[in-house]
Design a protein around this motif. Structure first.
Motif, PDB file in Angstrom:
ATOM      1  N   LYS A  97       8.299  -2.503   5.993  1.00 54.53           N
ATOM      2  CA  LYS A  97       9.060  -3.496   5.219  1.00 54.53           C
ATOM      3  C   LYS A  97      10.268  -3.969   6.038  1.00 54.53           C
ATOM      4  CE  LYS A  97       6.862  -1.978   1.458  1.00 54.53           C
ATOM      5  NZ  LYS A  97       5.847  -2.707   0.743  1.00 54.53           N
ATOM      6  N   GLY A  98      10.668  -5.190   5.803  1.00 55.61           N
ATOM      7  CA  GLY A  98      11.851  -5.711   6.485  1.00 55.61           C
ATOM      8  C   GLY A  98      13.122  -5.195   5.814  1.00 55.61           C
ATOM      9  N   VAL A  99      13.951  -4.518   6.584  1.00 58.62           N
ATOM     10  CA  VAL A  99      15.206  -3.995   6.009  1.00 58.62           C
ATOM     11  C   VAL A  99      16.415  -4.439   6.832  1.00 58.62           C
ATOM     12  CG1 VAL A  99      14.181  -1.980   4.885  1.00 58.62           C
ATOM     13  CG2 VAL A  99      14.865  -1.816   7.266  1.00 58.62           C
ATOM     14  N   ARG A 100      16.209  -5.474   7.660  1.00 62.46           N
ATOM     15  CA  ARG A 100      17.316  -5.974   8.481  1.00 62.46           C
ATOM     16  C   ARG A 100      17.551  -7.454   8.220  1.00 62.46           C
ATOM     17  NH1 ARG A 100      15.759  -4.536  14.359  1.00 62.46           N
ATOM     18  NH2 ARG A 100      13.684  -5.021  13.582  1.00 62.46           N
ATOM     19  N   GLY A 101      17.375  -7.846   6.955  1.00 59.27           N
ATOM     20  CA  GLY A 101      17.667  -9.229   6.577  1.00 59.27           C
ATOM     21  C   GLY A 101      16.503 -10.186   6.757  1.00 59.27           C
TER      22      GLY A 101
ATOM     23  N   GLU B  51       0.378   7.373   1.831  1.00 57.14           N
ATOM     24  CA  GLU B  51       0.213   8.773   1.433  1.00 57.14           C
ATOM     25  C   GLU B  51      -0.916   8.897   0.411  1.00 57.14           C
ATOM     26  OE1 GLU B  51       2.946   7.114   1.429  1.00 57.14           O
ATOM     27  OE2 GLU B  51       4.255   8.086   2.889  1.00 57.14           O
TER      28      GLU B  51
ATOM     29  N   GLN C  45      16.458  -8.822  -4.300  1.00 47.82           N
ATOM     30  CA  GLN C  45      17.819  -9.334  -4.117  1.00 47.82           C
ATOM     31  C   GLN C  45      17.904 -10.366  -3.009  1.00 47.82           C
ATOM     32  OE1 GLN C  45      21.051  -6.306  -4.332  1.00 47.82           O
ATOM     33  NE2 GLN C  45      19.382  -4.881  -4.611  1.00 47.82           N
ATOM     34  N   LYS C  46      16.871 -10.414  -2.159  1.00 46.38           N
ATOM     35  CA  LYS C  46      16.940 -11.394  -1.072  1.00 46.38           C
ATOM     36  C   LYS C  46      15.820 -12.428  -1.138  1.00 46.38           C
ATOM     37  CE  LYS C  46      14.736  -8.179   2.139  1.00 46.38           C
ATOM     38  NZ  LYS C  46      14.627  -7.689   3.494  1.00 46.38           N
TER      39      LYS C  46
ATOM     40  N   ILE D  33      14.365   6.110   0.515  1.00 48.13           N
ATOM     41  CA  ILE D  33      13.758   4.778   0.327  1.00 48.13           C
ATOM     42  C   ILE D  33      13.807   3.983   1.631  1.00 48.13           C
ATOM     43  CG2 ILE D  33      13.992   2.562  -0.902  1.00 48.13           C
ATOM     44  CD1 ILE D  33      12.734   4.842  -2.521  1.00 48.13           C
TER      45      ILE D  33
ATOM     46  N   TYR E 257      10.953   5.311   3.574  1.00 47.92           N
ATOM     47  CA  TYR E 257       9.701   4.790   2.999  1.00 47.92           C
ATOM     48  C   TYR E 257       9.500   3.333   3.446  1.00 47.92           C
ATOM     49  CZ  TYR E 257       6.290   3.335  -0.523  1.00 47.92           C
ATOM     50  OH  TYR E 257       5.176   2.841  -1.145  1.00 47.92           O
ATOM     51  N   SER E 258      10.561   2.547   3.366  1.00 44.82           N
ATOM     52  CA  SER E 258      10.447   1.131   3.734  1.00 44.82           C
ATOM     53  C   SER E 258      10.096   0.977   5.206  1.00 44.82           C
ATOM     54  CB  SER E 258      11.765   0.395   3.441  1.00 44.82           C
ATOM     55  OG  SER E 258      12.051   0.465   2.076  1.00 44.82           O
TER      56      SER E 258
ATOM     57  N   SER F  90      14.603  -3.780  -4.297  1.00 47.22           N
ATOM     58  CA  SER F  90      15.556  -4.128  -3.233  1.00 47.22           C
ATOM     59  C   SER F  90      15.278  -5.531  -2.720  1.00 47.22           C
ATOM     60  CB  SER F  90      15.443  -3.138  -2.067  1.00 47.22           C
ATOM     61  OG  SER F  90      15.859  -1.869  -2.458  1.00 47.22           O
ATOM     62  N   GLU F  91      13.997  -5.800  -2.474  1.00 50.10           N
ATOM     63  CA  GLU F  91      13.638  -7.102  -1.912  1.00 50.10           C
ATOM     64  C   GLU F  91      13.926  -8.243  -2.877  1.00 50.10           C
ATOM     65  OE1 GLU F  91      10.213  -5.518   1.168  1.00 50.10           O
ATOM     66  OE2 GLU F  91       9.603  -6.379  -0.737  1.00 50.10           O
TER      67      GLU F  91
ATOM     68  N   ASP G 247       8.589   3.225   7.130  1.00 48.59           N
ATOM     69  CA  ASP G 247       7.220   3.723   7.329  1.00 48.59           C
ATOM     70  C   ASP G 247       6.181   2.686   6.924  1.00 48.59           C
ATOM     71  OD1 ASP G 247       8.061   6.086   8.272  1.00 48.59           O
ATOM     72  OD2 ASP G 247       7.606   7.271   6.491  1.00 48.59           O
ATOM     73  N   HIS G 248       6.522   1.879   5.921  1.00 47.46           N
ATOM     74  CA  HIS G 248       5.555   0.905   5.410  1.00 47.46           C
ATOM     75  C   HIS G 248       5.769  -0.492   5.975  1.00 47.46           C
ATOM     76  CE1 HIS G 248       4.966   4.229   2.648  1.00 47.46           C
ATOM     77  NE2 HIS G 248       3.817   3.693   2.334  1.00 47.46           N
TER      78      HIS G 248
ATOM     79  N   LYS H 197      10.888   0.651  -5.956  1.00 44.35           N
ATOM     80  CA  LYS H 197      12.285   0.548  -5.496  1.00 44.35           C
ATOM     81  C   LYS H 197      12.394  -0.438  -4.341  1.00 44.35           C
ATOM     82  CE  LYS H 197      14.524   4.898  -6.753  1.00 44.35           C
ATOM     83  NZ  LYS H 197      15.141   6.145  -6.260  1.00 44.35           N
ATOM     84  N   THR H 198      11.388  -0.401  -3.476  1.00 43.03           N
ATOM     85  CA  THR H 198      11.393  -1.337  -2.351  1.00 43.03           C
ATOM     86  C   THR H 198      11.317  -2.778  -2.849  1.00 43.03           C
ATOM     87  OG1 THR H 198      10.286   0.316  -1.002  1.00 43.03           O
ATOM     88  CG2 THR H 198      10.151  -1.936  -0.237  1.00 43.03           C
TER      89      THR H 198
ATOM     90  N   ILE I 119      22.290  -4.994   0.020  1.00 40.21           N
ATOM     91  CA  ILE I 119      21.222  -4.268  -0.693  1.00 40.21           C
ATOM     92  C   ILE I 119      21.287  -2.796  -0.290  1.00 40.21           C
ATOM     93  CG2 ILE I 119      18.733  -4.097  -1.059  1.00 40.21           C
ATOM     94  CD1 ILE I 119      18.598  -7.072  -0.108  1.00 40.21           C
ATOM     95  N   ARG I 120      21.555  -1.945  -1.262  1.00 42.11           N
ATOM     96  CA  ARG I 120      21.733  -0.514  -0.966  1.00 42.11           C
ATOM     97  C   ARG I 120      20.399   0.224  -1.041  1.00 42.11           C
ATOM     98  NH1 ARG I 120      22.284   4.566  -2.533  1.00 42.11           N
ATOM     99  NH2 ARG I 120      24.143   5.747  -1.963  1.00 42.11           N
ATOM    100  N   ARG I 121      20.179   1.089  -0.082  1.00 43.78           N
ATOM    101  CA  ARG I 121      18.998   1.963  -0.123  1.00 43.78           C
ATOM    102  C   ARG I 121      19.423   3.397   0.136  1.00 43.78           C
ATOM    103  NH1 ARG I 121      17.144  -2.514   2.606  1.00 43.78           N
ATOM    104  NH2 ARG I 121      15.373  -3.580   1.636  1.00 43.78           N
ATOM    105  N   ASP I 122      18.892   4.308  -0.690  1.00 48.61           N
ATOM    106  CA  ASP I 122      19.023   5.724  -0.358  1.00 48.61           C
ATOM    107  C   ASP I 122      18.204   5.966   0.897  1.00 48.61           C
ATOM    108  OD1 ASP I 122      20.586   6.324  -2.553  1.00 48.61           O
ATOM    109  OD2 ASP I 122      18.857   6.705  -3.841  1.00 48.61           O
TER     110      ASP I 122
ATOM    111  N   GLU J  87      21.700  -3.465   3.489  1.00 50.25           N
ATOM    112  CA  GLU J  87      21.120  -4.628   4.176  1.00 50.25           C
ATOM    113  C   GLU J  87      21.843  -5.875   3.691  1.00 50.25           C
ATOM    114  OE1 GLU J  87      17.098  -5.420   3.046  1.00 50.25           O
ATOM    115  OE2 GLU J  87      16.817  -6.985   4.550  1.00 50.25           O
TER     116      GLU J  87
ATOM    117  N   ILE K 160       0.822  -1.209   0.000  1.00 52.01           N
ATOM    118  CA  ILE K 160       0.000   0.000   0.000  1.00 52.01           C
ATOM    119  C   ILE K 160       0.852   1.253   0.000  1.00 52.01           C
ATOM    120  CG2 ILE K 160      -1.907  -1.059   1.225  1.00 52.01           C
ATOM    121  CD1 ILE K 160      -0.774   0.684   3.681  1.00 52.01           C
TER     122      ILE K 160
ATOM    123  N   GLY L 216       8.678   4.751  -4.960  1.00 49.15           N
ATOM    124  CA  GLY L 216       9.139   4.222  -3.673  1.00 49.15           C
ATOM    125  C   GLY L 216       8.794   2.758  -3.523  1.00 49.15           C
TER     126      GLY L 216
END
Lengths: 218, 368
Positions: free
Chosen positions: B363-367, A43, A68-69, B354, B357-358, A65-66, B360-361, A61-62, B348-351, B335, A40, A58
């Motif tokens: 999302k898992g960003v710690r593996g 905003e 890759q894992k 982003i 954003y991740s 990123s995901e 806030d939403h 891009k998320t 995994i690179r994030r600005d 990550e 979702i 956004g």
């Protein structure tokens, strides 16, 4: 392996997620949507005014990123067409090009086609987009009103309110009215005595996710 | 500033490339995902010296006695799945004042048991023996760890470490200047005497106020920092309306903050590696800590690589990093995870926008 579905609002997410959960029976699980995750854009929900390019970027891009894992097989994008399908296609194409630089030309010239995205690491993800609410048909609230199962006296009485408003030369659009109708249906027609102790949590469109989770029967 | 690194055959890395390093880099990931190993690879690549190898063994609490008893196995843990038949290769890009440097460090291991090298024979009784234990059983085993650095195609440095039954003999030659680098490990605190001497160095350049500012993040009542040399140099801190006390009586956070700030202000243009940056830092101070680090990194031109397990620390990094366009450009999140297709570790690179954003939403960003 998973598939990702991007929808526009929190309420769209709650509904589509419930639909997916409902359809996710073992015999259907084998299909392409074996593990759909619905994403979702908060905003966008707050603006309730069409998808923002930044949020779509956004989200994409998320997902990139995901990827890759975990193996992501497909991405689906469901947007409100609002006034123009072609404008929304421009938004989607722009976002995709921004996030996936290997895309040279617009990926979509029309919705409902499955295309291939090639990532920098040669990974291939399939992507499709679908438009809802075309010419004011297909709004989530219209659908909810159509499929309601319970008595809706409180909500139906809003017709009288609408007539009253119109008699006083005030305007209310059909879209606004249907949203108001669903609000009242959830708030008054289908809110039990015990649920009324926590109306906002149990019987409001603000927490529509809870309604879809706990009260699918309505 | 370091831009990227490719790590081959080192620790848990078979072949991994991380690109797009920024001024401040925060690294997350599950346990054993390669966060600390990444810092170690950076440390070795930037400073390929015998002392770096020894430091890494010390940080990992590797037994010196083990190396003496089994010299052939001294270097095993540096190599991916302990396979010493393949060299460790660390390649990186570094741009310094618009000059791009391509570095390649090769680390190889050799068994020299059959031929005692001259260096070992010649130095058998000299002080270069490290950690000599005269009661240890002598062993004919000798293994050599050789570090060869090439910068832009030219030899830059060479280091050799001989592991013998009597200890480790170190030889090194630096052919060209290398970067200044500091490593703050997760578990150990910096000796008080070292902190005091670094503080005095900062005083010489009138930069000591930065340390007091850092202490105030942890304890706003601290209003004075001094050094006294009574039975060894020691930092003393004075809280408002209280008597001065040695730094050792304050919590671990004060030690870590002092070390962190001193490593930055005394190493202009250098690199700082911090393992588990959240250790000892209360969550309410974390945003201010990042704000200070962003400013110090810019002011003293120091590149920072930090790891964390803490979601609060990560959220504070994203919050502060997105406060201004300048900070946004200065930060990046990595990550560490395993790619399911290649089975290699990836970063995994994030600005920062982003990352925000991740987070806030949800999302898992710690593996995860």
């Amino acid at each position: 392996m998973s598939n990702r579905l991007i929808v526009e609002s929190k309420n769209d997410q709650a509904f589509v997620q419930a639909l997916v959960d409902y359809l996710n029976l073992p015999n259907i699980f084998v299909s392409a949507f074996e593990s759909v995750k619905v994403e979702i854009c908060k905003e966008d929900y707050l603006l309730s005014d069409g998808v923002s390019l930044a949020s779509l970027i956004g989200e994409l891009k998320t997902i990139k990123s995901e990827s890759q894992k975990e193996v992501i097989d497909k991405i689906g994008i469901i947007l409100d067409a609002d006034d123009s399908i072609s404008e929304k296609l421009i938004t989607i194409n722009s976002a995709l090009k921004k996030v996936f630089p290997l895309i040279e030309e617009d990926l979509f010239v029309k919705p409902n086609e499955l295309k291939e995205l090639i990532l920098e690491d040669n990974q291939v993800i399939q992507v499709a987009c679908h438009m809802i609410n075309v010419n004011e048909v297909g709004e989530l609230e219209n659908l909810l009103r159509e499929i309601k199962t319970q008595n809706s006296d409180y909500a139906d009485c809003l017709e009288s309110w609408r007539s009253c408003v119109e008699q006083k030369d005030k305007k209310i659009t059909e879209k606004e009215f249907v949203k108001f109708w669903v609000n009242n249906y959830v708030r008054f027609d289908t809110c039990s005595k015990s649920e009324k102790k926590q109306v906002k949590t149990n019987c409001s469109m603000e927490c529509f996710g809870n309604v879809m989770k706990n009260k699918l029967h309505i | 500033m370091l831009r990227d690194i490719q790590i081959q055959n080192f620790r848990c890395f078979q072949d991994t490339k991380l690109s797009g390093f920024a001024k401040l880099n925060l690294i997350t990931g599950k346990n054993n995902s390669g966060k600390t190993a990444l810092l170690e690879a950076l440390y070795l690549a930037i400073s390929p010296r015998p002392s770096t190898v020894s430091s890494l063994q010390r940080f990992r609490h590797e037994s010196i006695r083990f190396g003496k008893l089994l010299p052939k196995r001294t270097w095993d843990n540096f190599f991916y799945i302990k396979n010493k038949s393949n060299s460790i290769i660390l390649q990186f890009t570094n741009d310094l004042e618009d000059i791009v440097k391509y570095g390649k460090l090769s680390i190889s291991c050799y068994d020299l048991s059959d031929e005692v090298p001259q260096e070992v024979e010649a130095n058998a009784n000299l002080e270069e023996y490290i950690n000599i234990d005269t009661f240890a059983e002598t062993s004919p085993e000798i293994s050599l760890l050789k570090l060869e650095m090439i910068i832009n195609g030219n030899d830059a440095s060479e280091a050799r470490l001989f592991s013998t039954g009597n200890g480790i003999i170190k030889k090194s030659a630096i052919f060209s200047g290398s970067l200044k680098v500091s490593f703050i490990p997760a578990a150990s605190l910096t000796p008080n005497q070292k902190l005091a001497s670094e503080y005095e160095k900062a005083q010489l350049d009138r930069k000591e106020d930065r340390v007091l500012t850092g202490f105030k993040l942890i304890d706003p009542l601290i209003e004075k920092v001094e050094t006294f040399n009574i039975d060894g140099s020691m930092l003393y801190l004075t809280r408002k309306s209280e008597e001065r006390l040695p730094i050792s009586l304050f919590g671990d956070a004060v030690n870590r903050i002092a070390n962190l700030i001193l490593c930055i202000i005394n190493n202009i243009g250098g690199i700082l590696l911090i393992d588990e940056i959240e250790n000892g830092i209360h969550y309410s101070s974390q945003s201010e800590l990042w704000r200070m680090l962003f400013r110090l990194a810019k002011r003293f031109d120091v590149q920072i690589f930090a790891t964390t397990h803490s979601l609060e620390m990560l959220q504070a990094f994203a919050e502060v990093g997105t406060e201004s366009e300048e900070f946004k450009q200065m930060g990046a999140h990595f990550e560490m995870a395993r790619n399911p297709r290649s089975n290699q570790i990836v970063g995994i690179r994030r600005d920062l926008d982003i990352l925000e954003y991740s987070l806030d939403h949800g999302k898992g960003v710690r593996g995860e």
